[in-house]
Each structure stands twice: as C-alpha cells, then as structure tokens.
Scaffold this motif. Structure first.
Motif, PDB file in Angstrom:
ATOM      1  N   THR A   1       0.838  -1.232  -0.119  1.00 59.13           N
ATOM      2  CA  THR A   1      -0.071   0.018   0.006  1.00 59.13           C
ATOM      3  C   THR A   1       0.877   1.196  -0.120  1.00 59.13           C
ATOM      4  O   THR A   1       0.729   2.477  -0.730  1.00 59.13           O
ATOM      5  CB  THR A   1      -0.981  -0.033   1.120  1.00 59.13           C
ATOM      6  OG1 THR A   1      -1.951  -1.081   1.036  1.00 59.13           O
ATOM      7  CG2 THR A   1      -2.019   1.176   1.417  1.00 59.13           C
TER       8      THR A   1
ATOM      9  N   SER B   1      -5.067   1.017   2.938  1.00 58.86           N
ATOM     10  CA  SER B   1      -5.174  -0.384   2.809  1.00 58.86           C
ATOM     11  C   SER B   1      -6.731  -0.621   2.730  1.00 58.86           C
ATOM     12  O   SER B   1      -7.586  -0.533   3.749  1.00 58.86           O
ATOM     13  CB  SER B   1      -4.586  -1.331   4.199  1.00 58.86           C
ATOM     14  OG  SER B   1      -3.580  -1.623   3.622  1.00 58.86           O
TER      15      SER B   1
ATOM     16  N   ASP C   1      -7.477  -4.724  -3.810  1.00 56.20           N
ATOM     17  CA  ASP C   1      -6.800  -5.431  -3.010  1.00 56.20           C
ATOM     18  C   ASP C   1      -7.529  -6.659  -2.760  1.00 56.20           C
ATOM     19  O   ASP C   1      -8.851  -6.743  -2.265  1.00 56.20           O
ATOM     20  CB  ASP C   1      -6.800  -4.731  -1.550  1.00 56.20           C
ATOM     21  CG  ASP C   1      -5.925  -5.559  -0.501  1.00 56.20           C
ATOM     22  OD1 ASP C   1      -5.905  -6.733  -0.455  1.00 56.20           O
ATOM     23  OD2 ASP C   1      -5.237  -4.490   0.315  1.00 56.20           O
TER      24      ASP C   1
ATOM     25  N   GLU D   1      -3.095  -5.533  -5.170  1.00 52.66           N
ATOM     26  CA  GLU D   1      -2.216  -6.036  -4.047  1.00 52.66           C
ATOM     27  C   GLU D   1      -2.706  -7.327  -3.917  1.00 52.66           C
ATOM     28  O   GLU D   1      -3.909  -7.742  -4.398  1.00 52.66           O
ATOM     29  CB  GLU D   1      -2.706  -5.175  -2.924  1.00 52.66           C
ATOM     30  CG  GLU D   1      -2.080  -3.762  -2.777  1.00 52.66           C
ATOM     31  CD  GLU D   1      -2.218  -3.184  -1.369  1.00 52.66           C
ATOM     32  OE1 GLU D   1      -1.941  -3.785  -0.736  1.00 52.66           O
ATOM     33  OE2 GLU D   1      -2.817  -2.118  -1.345  1.00 52.66           O
TER      34      GLU D   1
HETATM   35 MG    MG Z   1      -2.046  -3.305   1.557  1.00 52.71          MG
END
Ligand code: MG
Ligand code: ADP
Length: 139
Positions: free
Chosen positions: A43, A62, A81, A108
C-alpha cells in the motif's frame, strides 16, 4: 521481458518514492501487480504511485473492506486489494482486467488473480527485517 530491477529501501518514504518514480513510466492501460506479505509495503508503494500520477496519496488506504478504490489524478488510478477475496471464483467475478478503464490499475495480492495479465509490471516486496525491504520491479 526486461531484466528485473532490484532496490533495497530502508523506510516507508523510500518505498513511496520508488512508487512515485515508477508512475512516471506508466501509461493509461498499464497494470501494476503487487506481491508481498501483509505489512510488506504494497500500500505504501501504491501511495507513491498515486502521488506520481497526480492523485492525493493521503486518499490511499489499505482497502480492508473496500475492494476497489478509484483516485482521480492526471491519470486515473484504480486500486484493488484481493486479500479478502476468499475464492478464485470471487476474484474471477470481479473481472479485474476490465477495471483498468482509461487509467492505471494497481492490484495488491496479485497472486490471487485467476490468470496472468499480459504486459503487466510486477512488483515484489520482501521484508528483510526492521524497516528494510527488497523490492523487485519487472516490466
Ligand atoms: Mg495493503
Ligand atoms: P501492505 O500493503 O503490503 O500490507 P503497508 O504498506 O500497508 O503493507 O504497510 C507497510 C508497513 O511497514 C507500514 O507500517 C510501514 O510504515 C512499514 N515499513 C517499514 N519500513 C518500510 C519500507 N522500507 N517500505 C515500506 N513500508 C515500510
């Protein structure tokens, strides 16, 4: 494929700067796939990407509950993510490739993608202990 480039960073700021640097080489339609354990600095790297693309890095968090976030910059950045997606089918349903739109897509936990994305930039972050991280960028 170009030879991977490996850099060791010793602070979150250095990792941020590396992301910012990479952003200068990115164009709309590019994918940045991030690999690394929890707390590796993915992140932090994306925050640098956001800054480099002209978005506000402070908006980048995040995304624990939010799977997909959009940031407005000179080049739009979409940030995904996959950590919380628990099945390959759920990731598949997300149709990650299409999220790139007219901007850059950063993912991510990219190892959870159901298939590789052609022409992506891959960023691997390894925690070497303390504040030291080994970051390998392959484009
Ligand atoms: Mg992260
Ligand atoms: P991830 O998204 O990979 O889970 P984060 O970027 O959210 O990781 O968190 C990384 C954590 O590690 C932050 O608390 C950050 O301050 C810390 N940190 C320490 N050294 C570094 C470094 N060299 N690069 C990036 N983050 C670092």
């Amino acid at each position: 494929m170009a030879t991977p480039e490996t850099v060791v960073t010793r602070s979150e700021q250095e990792t941020f700067a590396l992301g910012q640097n990479l952003a200068a080489a990115l164009q709309p339609g590019n994918f940045v796939l991030l690999h690394g354990d929890l707390g590796a600095g993915k992140t932090a790297f994306v925050r640098g990407l956001a800054a480099g693309l002209g978005a506000d890095p402070a908006d980048v968090s995040s995304p624990t509950f939010v799977l997909v976030q959009h940031y407005r910059g000179r080049v739009p950045l979409t940030h995904v993510d996959l950590y919380r997606l628990d099945s390959a089918a759920a990731v598949d349903d997300l149709g990650v490739e299409e999220l790139v739109g007219t901007g850059v897509l950063a993912v991510e936990w990219a190892d959870r993608l159901p298939r590789p994305i052609e022409g992506s930039v891959t960023v691997k972050i390894e925690d070497l202990g303390g504040d030291t991280r080994r970051i390998t960028i392959e484009r």
